[in-house]
Design a protein around this motif. Sequence first.
Motif, mmCIF file in Angstrom:
data_model
loop_
_atom_site.group_PDB
_atom_site.id
_atom_site.type_symbol
_atom_site.label_atom_id
_atom_site.label_comp_id
_atom_site.label_asym_id
_atom_site.label_seq_id
_atom_site.Cartn_x
_atom_site.Cartn_y
_atom_site.Cartn_z
ATOM 1 N N ALA A 1 0.840 -1.200 0.000
ATOM 2 C CA ALA A 1 0.000 0.000 0.000
ATOM 3 C C ALA A 1 0.875 1.249 0.000
ATOM 4 C CB ALA A 1 -0.902 0.005 1.230
ATOM 5 N N SER A 2 0.404 2.295 -0.671
ATOM 6 C CA SER A 2 1.074 3.589 -0.628
ATOM 7 C C SER A 2 0.725 4.245 0.700
ATOM 8 C CB SER A 2 0.604 4.468 -1.778
ATOM 9 O OG SER A 2 0.925 3.875 -3.010
ATOM 10 N N ILE A 3 1.742 4.732 1.390
ATOM 11 C CA ILE A 3 1.527 5.342 2.699
ATOM 12 C C ILE A 3 1.829 6.827 2.610
ATOM 13 C CG2 ILE A 3 2.222 5.379 5.118
ATOM 14 C CD1 ILE A 3 2.998 2.426 4.789
ATOM 15 N N LEU A 4 0.854 7.641 3.001
ATOM 16 C CA LEU A 4 1.041 9.082 3.065
ATOM 17 C C LEU A 4 1.292 9.428 4.528
ATOM 18 C CD1 LEU A 4 -1.818 10.225 0.669
ATOM 19 C CD2 LEU A 4 0.558 9.734 0.145
ATOM 20 N N SER A 5 2.506 9.835 4.853
ATOM 21 C CA SER A 5 2.940 9.990 6.236
ATOM 22 C C SER A 5 2.239 11.136 6.961
ATOM 23 C CB SER A 5 4.452 10.192 6.283
ATOM 24 O OG SER A 5 4.792 11.428 5.688
ATOM 25 N N THR A 6 2.445 11.174 8.257
ATOM 26 C CA THR A 6 1.752 12.131 9.118
ATOM 27 C C THR A 6 2.128 13.577 8.813
ATOM 28 O OG1 THR A 6 3.463 11.860 10.794
ATOM 29 C CG2 THR A 6 1.484 10.528 11.038
ATOM 30 N N ASP A 7 3.337 13.827 8.316
ATOM 31 C CA ASP A 7 3.764 15.197 8.051
ATOM 32 C C ASP A 7 3.402 15.661 6.639
ATOM 33 O OD1 ASP A 7 5.515 13.511 6.797
ATOM 34 O OD2 ASP A 7 7.283 14.738 7.184
ATOM 35 N N LEU A 8 2.652 14.851 5.907
ATOM 36 C CA LEU A 8 2.297 15.175 4.521
ATOM 37 C C LEU A 8 0.907 15.799 4.454
ATOM 38 C CD1 LEU A 8 3.425 14.886 1.664
ATOM 39 C CD2 LEU A 8 2.259 12.706 1.506
ATOM 40 N N HIS A 9 0.813 16.953 3.762
ATOM 41 C CA HIS A 9 -0.469 17.632 3.552
ATOM 42 C C HIS A 9 -0.641 17.782 2.040
ATOM 43 C CE1 HIS A 9 -3.356 21.126 4.681
ATOM 44 N NE2 HIS A 9 -3.755 20.496 3.615
ATOM 45 N N ILE A 10 -1.661 17.121 1.504
ATOM 46 C CA ILE A 10 -1.899 17.132 0.062
ATOM 47 C C ILE A 10 -3.154 17.927 -0.243
ATOM 48 C CG2 ILE A 10 -2.487 15.700 -1.936
ATOM 49 C CD1 ILE A 10 -0.775 13.524 -0.781
ATOM 50 N N LYS A 11 -3.035 18.827 -1.223
ATOM 51 C CA LYS A 11 -4.197 19.552 -1.737
ATOM 52 C C LYS A 11 -4.371 19.101 -3.176
ATOM 53 C CE LYS A 11 -3.808 23.574 1.209
ATOM 54 N NZ LYS A 11 -3.757 25.029 1.309
ATOM 55 N N GLY A 12 -5.381 18.264 -3.388
ATOM 56 C CA GLY A 12 -5.637 17.717 -4.718
ATOM 57 C C GLY A 12 -6.229 16.329 -4.610
ATOM 58 N N ASN A 13 -6.621 15.789 -5.742
ATOM 59 C CA ASN A 13 -7.272 14.482 -5.774
ATOM 60 C C ASN A 13 -6.243 13.366 -5.930
ATOM 61 O OD1 ASN A 13 -9.683 15.888 -5.669
ATOM 62 N ND2 ASN A 13 -9.950 15.876 -7.867
ATOM 63 N N LEU A 14 -6.561 12.203 -5.354
ATOM 64 C CA LEU A 14 -5.719 11.021 -5.461
ATOM 65 C C LEU A 14 -6.527 9.912 -6.117
ATOM 66 C CD1 LEU A 14 -4.267 10.976 -1.827
ATOM 67 C CD2 LEU A 14 -3.200 11.925 -3.865
ATOM 68 N N LYS A 15 -5.905 9.207 -7.077
ATOM 69 C CA LYS A 15 -6.595 8.106 -7.743
ATOM 70 C C LYS A 15 -5.595 6.999 -8.019
ATOM 71 C CE LYS A 15 -9.488 6.999 -11.699
ATOM 72 N NZ LYS A 15 -10.106 7.493 -12.933
ATOM 73 N N THR A 16 -5.932 5.777 -7.598
ATOM 74 C CA THR A 16 -5.090 4.619 -7.832
ATOM 75 C C THR A 16 -5.961 3.370 -7.878
ATOM 76 O OG1 THR A 16 -3.210 3.316 -7.023
ATOM 77 C CG2 THR A 16 -4.649 4.274 -5.367
ATOM 78 N N SER A 17 -5.442 2.337 -8.545
ATOM 79 C CA SER A 17 -6.135 1.047 -8.530
ATOM 80 C C SER A 17 -5.602 0.181 -7.390
ATOM 81 C CB SER A 17 -5.959 0.324 -9.867
ATOM 82 O OG SER A 17 -4.577 0.131 -10.119
ATOM 83 N N GLY A 18 -4.605 0.695 -6.676
ATOM 84 C CA GLY A 18 -4.011 -0.023 -5.551
ATOM 85 C C GLY A 18 -4.580 0.419 -4.223
ATOM 86 N N ASP A 19 -3.772 0.219 -3.177
ATOM 87 C CA ASP A 19 -4.186 0.516 -1.813
ATOM 88 C C ASP A 19 -3.490 1.784 -1.319
ATOM 89 O OD1 ASP A 19 -5.395 -1.913 -2.137
ATOM 90 O OD2 ASP A 19 -4.035 -3.009 -0.826
ATOM 91 N N ILE A 20 -4.184 2.568 -0.506
ATOM 92 C CA ILE A 20 -3.613 3.780 0.075
ATOM 93 C C ILE A 20 -3.867 3.773 1.577
ATOM 94 C CG2 ILE A 20 -3.678 6.293 0.199
ATOM 95 C CD1 ILE A 20 -4.564 6.444 -2.611
ATOM 96 N N ASN A 21 -2.812 4.130 2.327
ATOM 97 C CA ASN A 21 -2.918 4.289 3.770
ATOM 98 C C ASN A 21 -2.613 5.753 4.074
ATOM 99 O OD1 ASN A 21 -2.843 4.129 6.512
ATOM 100 N ND2 ASN A 21 -1.394 2.438 6.620
ATOM 101 N N ILE A 22 -3.618 6.502 4.491
ATOM 102 C CA ILE A 22 -3.477 7.927 4.765
ATOM 103 C C ILE A 22 -3.169 8.110 6.250
ATOM 104 C CG2 ILE A 22 -4.595 10.195 4.678
ATOM 105 C CD1 ILE A 22 -4.412 9.013 1.929
ATOM 106 N N GLU A 23 -2.061 8.775 6.534
ATOM 107 C CA GLU A 23 -1.720 9.116 7.917
ATOM 108 C C GLU A 23 -1.682 10.635 8.103
ATOM 109 O OE1 GLU A 23 -1.552 6.976 10.344
ATOM 110 O OE2 GLU A 23 -1.736 5.222 9.055
ATOM 111 N N GLY A 24 -1.582 11.394 7.012
ATOM 112 C CA GLY A 24 -1.507 12.847 7.073
ATOM 113 C C GLY A 24 -2.844 13.491 6.777
#
Length: 166
Positions: free
Chosen positions: A49-72
């Motif tokens: 899974a793609s992991i978005l860490s706690t210190d990451l702030h994203i402004k925009g859309n995310l799209k994948t056919s895989g797995d995502i783990n959001i921590e930020g």
Amino acid sequence: MFSKSKINEPGPSAGDSKTPSTDAAKPGTPSSAPATEFKPSAPKAKPPASILSTDLHIKGNLKTSGDINIEGQVDGDIRAHLLTIGEGATVKGECIADDVVVNGRIIGTVRGLKVRLTSSARVEGDIIHKTIAIESGAHFEGSVQRQDDPLNKTDSKVTAKATDKA
């Protein structure tokens, strides 16, 4: 044929499956390809899974056919196969996935075949699902609607009104 020096050298042994066998001469098998090049077709290993860490702030859309783990924090819509929202994570936008596991906070619509709100979940918005599980202690403000195909964005109420007018 064999010399003493070759016996002691590293390499395939006489019983090793990597050496060409007499099976290659049988009818129906290619005799020109060595046996070491045969690779059975196996399913590809699932990427982690793609992991978005706690210190990451994203402004925009995310799209994948895989797995995502959001921590930020994500300000935008997310579409994935398996979407996991960590305890300290915040998502402001629509979350669409086959499986949605919410441990953190979502402000927006959640669409999923399987939606699970754990005891630490905080959801402010509607949930459209095929199956849902809400643990004791989860905080939820919004409406819940069951659909056979929750990933499809066509609203059944709008479709029903449009057919009534026709």
